[in-house]
Design a protein around this motif. Sequence first.
Motif, PDB file in Angstrom:
ATOM      1  N   SER A 329      25.940 -27.234 -13.674  1.00 30.68           N
ATOM      2  CA  SER A 329      27.281 -27.829 -13.761  1.00 30.68           C
ATOM      3  C   SER A 329      27.264 -29.306 -13.408  1.00 30.68           C
ATOM      4  O   SER A 329      28.098 -30.080 -13.884  1.00 30.68           O
ATOM      5  N   GLN A 330      26.301 -29.718 -12.580  1.00 32.45           N
ATOM      6  CA  GLN A 330      26.171 -31.135 -12.217  1.00 32.45           C
ATOM      7  C   GLN A 330      25.233 -31.884 -13.174  1.00 32.45           C
ATOM      8  O   GLN A 330      24.980 -33.077 -12.973  1.00 32.45           O
ATOM      9  N   LYS A 331      24.698 -31.156 -14.153  1.00 35.76           N
ATOM     10  CA  LYS A 331      23.753 -31.715 -15.119  1.00 35.76           C
ATOM     11  C   LYS A 331      22.494 -32.256 -14.447  1.00 35.76           C
ATOM     12  O   LYS A 331      21.899 -33.231 -14.883  1.00 35.76           O
ATOM     13  N   ILE A 332      22.121 -31.588 -13.328  1.00 34.07           N
ATOM     14  CA  ILE A 332      20.893 -31.966 -12.630  1.00 34.07           C
ATOM     15  C   ILE A 332      19.674 -31.435 -13.368  1.00 34.07           C
ATOM     16  O   ILE A 332      18.645 -32.101 -13.487  1.00 34.07           O
ATOM     17  N   MET A 333      19.796 -30.212 -13.871  1.00 38.77           N
ATOM     18  CA  MET A 333      18.680 -29.581 -14.576  1.00 38.77           C
ATOM     19  C   MET A 333      19.175 -28.884 -15.832  1.00 38.77           C
ATOM     20  O   MET A 333      20.298 -28.381 -15.877  1.00 38.77           O
ATOM     21  N   LYS A 334      18.299 -28.832 -16.819  1.00 34.70           N
ATOM     22  CA  LYS A 334      18.563 -28.051 -18.015  1.00 34.70           C
ATOM     23  C   LYS A 334      18.011 -26.647 -17.818  1.00 34.70           C
ATOM     24  O   LYS A 334      17.198 -26.400 -16.920  1.00 34.70           O
ATOM     25  N   THR A 335      18.420 -25.721 -18.666  1.00 31.81           N
ATOM     26  CA  THR A 335      18.024 -24.322 -18.513  1.00 31.81           C
ATOM     27  C   THR A 335      16.515 -24.151 -18.541  1.00 31.81           C
ATOM     28  O   THR A 335      15.934 -23.453 -17.698  1.00 31.81           O
ATOM     29  N   LYS A 336      15.836 -24.791 -19.499  1.00 31.15           N
ATOM     30  CA  LYS A 336      14.376 -24.668 -19.587  1.00 31.15           C
ATOM     31  C   LYS A 336      13.709 -25.208 -18.325  1.00 31.15           C
ATOM     32  O   LYS A 336      12.721 -24.637 -17.834  1.00 31.15           O
ATOM     33  N   GLU A 337      14.252 -26.289 -17.799  1.00 29.29           N
ATOM     34  CA  GLU A 337      13.707 -26.895 -16.595  1.00 29.29           C
ATOM     35  C   GLU A 337      13.806 -25.922 -15.416  1.00 29.29           C
ATOM     36  O   GLU A 337      12.874 -25.803 -14.606  1.00 29.29           O
ATOM     37  N   MET A 338      14.924 -25.224 -15.331  1.00 30.04           N
ATOM     38  CA  MET A 338      15.125 -24.270 -14.241  1.00 30.04           C
ATOM     39  C   MET A 338      14.186 -23.073 -14.379  1.00 30.04           C
ATOM     40  O   MET A 338      13.625 -22.595 -13.381  1.00 30.04           O
ATOM     41  N   ILE A 339      14.016 -22.588 -15.602  1.00 34.07           N
ATOM     42  CA  ILE A 339      13.100 -21.464 -15.821  1.00 34.07           C
ATOM     43  C   ILE A 339      11.680 -21.850 -15.428  1.00 34.07           C
ATOM     44  O   ILE A 339      10.954 -21.074 -14.790  1.00 34.07           O
ATOM     45  N   ASP A 340      11.273 -23.063 -15.806  1.00 30.02           N
ATOM     46  CA  ASP A 340       9.936 -23.547 -15.441  1.00 30.02           C
ATOM     47  C   ASP A 340       9.764 -23.610 -13.918  1.00 30.02           C
ATOM     48  O   ASP A 340       8.701 -23.273 -13.388  1.00 30.02           O
ATOM     49  N   LEU A 341      10.818 -24.053 -13.217  1.00 25.06           N
ATOM     50  CA  LEU A 341      10.756 -24.138 -11.759  1.00 25.06           C
ATOM     51  C   LEU A 341      10.648 -22.752 -11.132  1.00 25.06           C
ATOM     52  O   LEU A 341       9.937 -22.564 -10.141  1.00 25.06           O
ATOM     53  N   VAL A 342      11.383 -21.785 -11.695  1.00 23.92           N
ATOM     54  CA  VAL A 342      11.303 -20.411 -11.185  1.00 23.92           C
ATOM     55  C   VAL A 342       9.874 -19.891 -11.287  1.00 23.92           C
ATOM     56  O   VAL A 342       9.310 -19.349 -10.334  1.00 23.92           O
ATOM     57  N   LEU A 343       9.269 -20.060 -12.470  1.00 26.44           N
ATOM     58  CA  LEU A 343       7.906 -19.578 -12.675  1.00 26.44           C
ATOM     59  C   LEU A 343       6.908 -20.318 -11.787  1.00 26.44           C
ATOM     60  O   LEU A 343       5.973 -19.722 -11.243  1.00 26.44           O
ATOM     61  N   LYS A 344       7.106 -21.606 -11.633  1.00 29.36           N
ATOM     62  CA  LYS A 344       6.224 -22.400 -10.782  1.00 29.36           C
ATOM     63  C   LYS A 344       6.351 -21.966  -9.322  1.00 29.36           C
ATOM     64  O   LYS A 344       5.355 -21.827  -8.606  1.00 29.36           O
ATOM     65  N   GLY A 345       7.600 -21.748  -8.879  1.00 27.78           N
ATOM     66  CA  GLY A 345       7.829 -21.323  -7.504  1.00 27.78           C
ATOM     67  C   GLY A 345       7.194 -19.975  -7.212  1.00 27.78           C
ATOM     68  O   GLY A 345       6.583 -19.778  -6.155  1.00 27.78           O
ATOM     69  N   ILE A 346       7.314 -19.047  -8.163  1.00 24.92           N
ATOM     70  CA  ILE A 346       6.708 -17.725  -7.995  1.00 24.92           C
ATOM     71  C   ILE A 346       5.188 -17.849  -7.895  1.00 24.92           C
ATOM     72  O   ILE A 346       4.553 -17.238  -7.033  1.00 24.92           O
ATOM     73  N   SER A 347       4.608 -18.656  -8.775  1.00 22.19           N
ATOM     74  CA  SER A 347       3.147 -18.794  -8.775  1.00 22.19           C
ATOM     75  C   SER A 347       2.640 -19.403  -7.471  1.00 22.19           C
ATOM     76  O   SER A 347       1.586 -19.020  -6.963  1.00 22.19           O
ATOM     77  N   GLU A 348       3.389 -20.361  -6.921  1.00 22.02           N
ATOM     78  CA  GLU A 348       2.952 -21.016  -5.695  1.00 22.02           C
ATOM     79  C   GLU A 348       3.057 -20.101  -4.473  1.00 22.02           C
ATOM     80  O   GLU A 348       2.395 -20.316  -3.464  1.00 22.02           O
ATOM     81  N   LEU A 349       3.917 -19.079  -4.552  1.00 26.41           N
ATOM     82  CA  LEU A 349       4.091 -18.166  -3.420  1.00 26.41           C
ATOM     83  C   LEU A 349       3.290 -16.877  -3.583  1.00 26.41           C
ATOM     84  O   LEU A 349       3.430 -15.954  -2.775  1.00 26.41           O
ATOM     85  N   MET A 350       2.444 -16.802  -4.598  1.00 27.02           N
ATOM     86  CA  MET A 350       1.628 -15.606  -4.782  1.00 27.02           C
ATOM     87  C   MET A 350       0.689 -15.332  -3.603  1.00 27.02           C
ATOM     88  O   MET A 350       0.453 -14.166  -3.259  1.00 27.02           O
ATOM     89  N   PRO A 351       0.117 -16.361  -2.948  1.00 22.31           N
ATOM     90  CA  PRO A 351      -0.704 -16.060  -1.764  1.00 22.31           C
ATOM     91  C   PRO A 351       0.076 -15.308  -0.687  1.00 22.31           C
ATOM     92  O   PRO A 351      -0.468 -14.410  -0.047  1.00 22.31           O
ATOM     93  N   LEU A 352       1.343 -15.671  -0.499  1.00 27.96           N
ATOM     94  CA  LEU A 352       2.168 -14.959   0.478  1.00 27.96           C
ATOM     95  C   LEU A 352       2.395 -13.521   0.027  1.00 27.96           C
ATOM     96  O   LEU A 352       2.296 -12.584   0.826  1.00 27.96           O
ATOM     97  N   ALA A 353       2.697 -13.325  -1.264  1.00 33.41           N
ATOM     98  CA  ALA A 353       2.923 -11.974  -1.778  1.00 33.41           C
ATOM     99  C   ALA A 353       1.665 -11.123  -1.600  1.00 33.41           C
ATOM    100  O   ALA A 353       1.752  -9.936  -1.248  1.00 33.41           O
ATOM    101  N   LEU A 354       0.504 -11.725  -1.805  1.00 31.61           N
ATOM    102  CA  LEU A 354      -0.758 -11.003  -1.615  1.00 31.61           C
ATOM    103  C   LEU A 354      -0.936 -10.611  -0.154  1.00 31.61           C
ATOM    104  O   LEU A 354      -1.363  -9.483   0.157  1.00 31.61           O
TER     105      LEU A 354
END
Length: 492
Positions: A329-354
């Motif tokens: 709503s603030q036009k900070i991020m586009k939808t694709k940008e947010m999806i990429d961040l979600v996937l990146k965030g998940i990948s970076e926290l995989m050591p914790l999940a392990l």
Amino acid sequence: MDNYGWLSILPPIIAIVLALRTKQVYIALLFGIWFSWIIINDWNFLTGTLSAIEGMVNVFKSEGNTRTIMFSALVGALLLFIQYSKGVEGFINQLNKVIAYFEKKQTGYSRVIVQLLALLTGILLFVETSISSLTVGTLYRPVFDKLKIPREKLAYIADSSSAPSSILIPFNAWGAFIMGLLVTQGLENPFGLMLSSIAYNFYPILAIAIVVIVIVSKKDIGPMAKAEKRTRETGKLLNDNSKPMLSSEVTSLAPKEGIKAKAYNMIIPLVTMVFMMPINLVYTGWGNVTDAVSTSDHIFKAIGQGSGSSSVLYAVLTAILVAMVLYRSQKIMKTKEMIDLVLKGISELMPLALLMLLAFAIGDACNELGTGKFVAEWSKDWLSPEFLPAIIFVISSFIAFSTGTSWGTFAIMMAIAIPMAEVHQAPITLVIAATLGGGIFGDHCSPISDTSIISSMSSASDHIDHVNTQLPYALIGGIATIILYLILGFAL
């Protein structure tokens, strides 16, 4: 068989010693899991090794375990969101105003205020330990870094304000779980007994008090004193050989350029996550309540019947969705940008999940070995009424330390401690408090505790460094608690 005797305590002890000595917590846990299944399979190395692999796979048979692991990974997406949106920067700007105000009053006092604010935040988020330790670490890490406060100190504050506040203010899933255990033992007025036991639950009270004393006195001991000296003299937030639990991609992601830093871009998602926790508990437990006499009674009982793992997972997912809408709503991020961040965030926290996966797997192996049952049964015959509260505290501490779970300890020890208290005519509230406090103390000292793991992760601290620096303070609180239980055991 119910347990494997003294062999049942070897794997968790070896895993803990290896973790502390080598700082390779993944290898230590893997070895503990493998050794457990070797014992279970009568020392057949081939079958035991295959069983160990299957044991880790079977972690996902538990819906609660799977939800917790998913939560651990999704947290990375939320952290990246609030960092990239300049929400963290906006919050830091507000905290800097507070720091500047106190610097005018007295130089160096801002370090005390910020640490006290972090402690207070952890206490106020008593609704769930994971949310408490996660929020404290995420919110205050940049400010602690600026003020040259070691990461180990932030992890200590996050860890020592989460479980103690949740057990002392039991209007949450913790309270509901404990009440359920008391009901199972056939006790009348379980809610009243639980509330009465709070006054005797010395360890969590002392744990919080010790944090306050350490902050206000500016006096540290042991490894924490060395960490403070290192940070003050060299500016290093971690030891040279330390490996922070959180990836540098998450801790130091550059905020998006060309947008204004606003604190509410961080506060709204985090408040949403905290606010949704009790709502989700009510929602997941509402249909399981059949004997409510009023709406308020139905709500409270629904919290008791709700799923903690589901509530945490739904809460973080809701927070991510709210963040997406807020930033879009603030036009900070586009939808694709947010999806990429979600996937990146998940990948970076995989050591914790392990790490969470391995912690659950060794817990399951300990259950299969009968570690908790062995310790409890071994202690039955030689307990006396005067020593009962102190010894119950020690045994609960050892079980929690070995298994890394306070809730599992409560479940094992309540069934032993309450009948023993009735047989020996010991004060029931004192014994309940000793059981609960012992579970918290052992969990605080254990390197395989999920709360400690999340505290290290959110604070971007080396996990073993966090355990080592927290241990002296926990031991002080634990020893003082044992002395108090000995005094009351003879006095009451």
